[in-house]
Enzyme design. Structure first.
Site, PDB file in Angstrom:
ATOM      1  N   ASN A  55       0.843  -1.198   0.000  1.00 38.77           N
ATOM      2  CA  ASN A  55       0.000   0.000   0.000  1.00 38.77           C
ATOM      3  C   ASN A  55       0.876   1.243   0.000  1.00 38.77           C
ATOM      4  O   ASN A  55       1.972   1.241   0.541  1.00 38.77           O
ATOM      5  CB  ASN A  55      -0.905   0.010   1.236  1.00 38.77           C
ATOM      6  CG  ASN A  55      -1.845  -1.184   1.258  1.00 38.77           C
ATOM      7  OD1 ASN A  55      -2.117  -1.772   0.214  1.00 38.77           O
ATOM      8  ND2 ASN A  55      -2.315  -1.543   2.429  1.00 38.77           N
ATOM      9  N   VAL A  56       0.364   2.291  -0.602  1.00 41.11           N
ATOM     10  CA  VAL A  56       1.139   3.531  -0.708  1.00 41.11           C
ATOM     11  C   VAL A  56       0.528   4.646   0.140  1.00 41.11           C
ATOM     12  O   VAL A  56       0.941   5.791   0.055  1.00 41.11           O
ATOM     13  CB  VAL A  56       1.249   3.996  -2.175  1.00 41.11           C
ATOM     14  CG1 VAL A  56       1.964   2.954  -3.017  1.00 41.11           C
ATOM     15  CG2 VAL A  56      -0.117   4.318  -2.766  1.00 41.11           C
ATOM     16  N   HIS A  72       6.225  -0.476  -2.307  1.00 41.34           N
ATOM     17  CA  HIS A  72       5.919   0.235  -3.557  1.00 41.34           C
ATOM     18  C   HIS A  72       5.984   1.748  -3.396  1.00 41.34           C
ATOM     19  O   HIS A  72       5.437   2.475  -4.210  1.00 41.34           O
ATOM     20  CB  HIS A  72       4.546  -0.194  -4.077  1.00 41.34           C
ATOM     21  CG  HIS A  72       4.566  -1.567  -4.689  1.00 41.34           C
ATOM     22  ND1 HIS A  72       3.452  -2.190  -5.191  1.00 41.34           N
ATOM     23  CD2 HIS A  72       5.595  -2.434  -4.880  1.00 41.34           C
ATOM     24  CE1 HIS A  72       3.781  -3.385  -5.668  1.00 41.34           C
ATOM     25  NE2 HIS A  72       5.073  -3.555  -5.486  1.00 41.34           N
ATOM     26  N   CYS A 132      10.241  20.040 -11.658  1.00 40.69           N
ATOM     27  CA  CYS A 132      11.200  20.182 -10.563  1.00 40.69           C
ATOM     28  C   CYS A 132      11.730  21.623 -10.515  1.00 40.69           C
ATOM     29  O   CYS A 132      12.149  22.172 -11.538  1.00 40.69           O
ATOM     30  CB  CYS A 132      12.354  19.208 -10.761  1.00 40.69           C
ATOM     31  SG  CYS A 132      13.666  19.369  -9.531  1.00 40.69           S
ATOM     32  N   CYS A 135      15.773  21.435 -11.286  1.00 40.93           N
ATOM     33  CA  CYS A 135      16.361  21.101 -12.596  1.00 40.93           C
ATOM     34  C   CYS A 135      15.366  21.120 -13.746  1.00 40.93           C
ATOM     35  O   CYS A 135      15.751  20.896 -14.899  1.00 40.93           O
ATOM     36  CB  CYS A 135      17.042  19.728 -12.528  1.00 40.93           C
ATOM     37  SG  CYS A 135      15.894  18.345 -12.596  1.00 40.93           S
ATOM     38  N   GLY A 172      -4.176 -10.277   4.126  1.00 45.91           N
ATOM     39  CA  GLY A 172      -4.685  -9.926   2.817  1.00 45.91           C
ATOM     40  C   GLY A 172      -3.980 -10.767   1.773  1.00 45.91           C
ATOM     41  O   GLY A 172      -3.099 -11.561   2.100  1.00 45.91           O
TER      42      GLY A 172
HETATM   43 ZN   LIG Z   1      15.146  17.837 -10.486  1.00 50.46          ZN
END
Ligand SMILES: [Zn+2]
Length: 189
Positions: A55-56, A72, A132, A135, A172
């Site tokens: 799970n995230v 993950h 970003c 960069c 699970g």
């Molecule tokens: Zn970057």
């Protein structure tokens, strides 16, 4: 969603981030369930030495689990594919709001929010994606997508955690944990 879809198609990324931007403000409402809380209590009692999860959503940490390996990754962080810089998703929320004033209010009438912060909205036209700040590279949720591998160091930490345990509780059904268990042999079951 696959990694190739995400990096290869600007329109796809715009749709992803627009929906995620709308959905993100709702994810903090999600609370750990009894299963998350039980594992946290077992860890506090010394019966659980760690949690491996696919799970995230960081709900194990929210429940109080400390030794958690997010196999993950987690949607609470955002990674630059150019320079590797990591920022928090909350930080990105501020930038996306500044780049897209009024967007949420315009679409919020009847949105459906999935547990992964994906909001179903009719149109994502005109949404501006944040790159970003360091960069100019592509920003991606710090989540392992289809087509990507779990970083080897993370796999090694997971293996070591299982290897050092007396038993593995598979809560699970999840192919990764099953595969991990099989890789380590039946002695750990
Ligand atoms: Zn970057």
């Amino acid at each position: 969603m696959t990694f190739q879809q995400f990096v290869g198609d600007a329109a796809y990324r715009r749709t992803y981030w627009a929906r995620n931007h709308v959905g993100w403000r709702h994810v903090h409402r999600t609370r750990p369930n009894d299963g998350h809380l039980a594992l946290a209590r077992m860890e506090a009692a010394g019966a659980v030495v760690g949690v491996l999860t696919q799970n995230v959503d960081r709900l194990h940490q929210a429940a109080g689990s400390r030794a958690v390996i997010d196999l993950h990754g987690t949607y609470a962080r955002v990674l630059c594919l150019g320079c590797g810089m990591v920022i928090s998703r909350d930080e990105l929320a501020v930038r996306l709001e500044a780049l897209n004033p009024g967007f949420v209010e315009a679409v919020v009438a009847d949105v459906e929010i999935a547990p992964d912060a994906d909001a179903v909205i009719a149109s994502t036209e005109g949404f501006t994606v944040a790159d970003c700040e360091a960069c100019g590279g592509l920003l991606k949720p710090d989540i392992v997508y289809f087509g990507e591998n779990v970083p080897p160091a993370r796999v090694a930490r997971a293996m070591a955690l299982v290897d050092g345990a007396d038993a593995l509780l598979d809560a699970g059904t999840s192919p990764t944990l099953t595969a991990l268990a099989e890789a380590l042999g039946d002695t750990h079951r």
